[in-house]
Design an enzyme around this catalytic site. Structure first.
Site, short mmCIF file in Angstrom:
data_model
loop_
_atom_site.label_atom_id
_atom_site.label_comp_id
_atom_site.label_asym_id
_atom_site.label_seq_id
_atom_site.Cartn_x
_atom_site.Cartn_y
_atom_site.Cartn_z
N HIS A 99 -6.11 0.82 10.24
CA HIS A 99 -4.99 0.79 9.27
C HIS A 99 -3.80 0.07 9.88
O HIS A 99 -2.83 0.72 10.27
CB HIS A 99 -4.61 2.22 8.88
CG HIS A 99 -3.70 2.32 7.71
ND1 HIS A 99 -2.33 2.32 7.81
CD2 HIS A 99 -3.96 2.41 6.39
CE1 HIS A 99 -1.79 2.45 6.61
NE2 HIS A 99 -2.76 2.50 5.73
N PHE A 100 -3.72 -1.09 9.99
CA PHE A 100 -4.69 -2.16 9.72
C PHE A 100 -4.92 -2.88 11.04
O PHE A 100 -3.96 -3.04 11.79
CB PHE A 100 -4.15 -3.12 8.67
CG PHE A 100 -3.80 -2.42 7.37
CD1 PHE A 100 -4.80 -2.14 6.45
CD2 PHE A 100 -2.52 -2.01 7.10
CE1 PHE A 100 -4.50 -1.51 5.25
CE2 PHE A 100 -2.21 -1.36 5.91
CZ PHE A 100 -3.20 -1.10 4.98
#
Length: 146
Positions: free
Chosen positions: A46-47
């Site tokens: 993420h991410f």
């Protein structure tokens, strides 16, 4: 309050314990923090190219610090069968991204208590800039271990 004591108040463990230290406690408020490391499992996905702390985990961190306050306000020592559980969130707002290397300061203040339900005004900030706000509700519950 150091992590050893926090672990006595919260049932969460790695990778879901999101309060590293409590720095201030009053009769109806608490301040703590979460150090966000690039090694956090949630940052791996993420991410990957731009790792940011998921907003729901910021809200969870606010709920956890509020749970610690619940025990302290009730002058209760955590014991098997007694928990303060996350019961809800209202007016959640995300205002700033939280990234690896940030120290997320968690503030929670009691605004209402009724029949085992506690409502807190909460703020998460980084370097004095608000990252998120929420009204968090927790519930004092007896578990099956009671």
């Amino acid at each position: 309050m150091q992590i050893q004591t926090i672990r006595q108040y919260l049932p969460h463990r790695y990778p879901f314990l999101l309060v590293d230290r409590v720095t201030e406690v009053t009769d109806n408020s608490i301040v703590g923090y979460k150090n966000v490391s690039i090694n956090e499992e949630f940052l791996q996905g993420h991410f990957p190219e731009y790792p940011i702390m998921p907003g729901v985990l910021i809200v969870e961190a606010l709920a956890q610090v509020s749970g610690v306050l619940g025990f302290i306000m009730n002058n209760e020592t955590p014991k098997p069968g007694s928990l303060f559980l996350f019961a809800g969130a209202e007016r959640v707002r995300f205002k700033k991204q939280v990234v690896a290397g940030d120290q997320l300061v968690l503030k929670s203040e009691l605004v209402m208590q009724k029949r085992g339900i506690y409502k807190y005004n909460c703020t998460a900030s980084v370097d004095g800039i608000v990252a998120a706000t929420a009204e968090i509700m927790i519930s004092h519950q007896k578990t099956e271990q009671a």
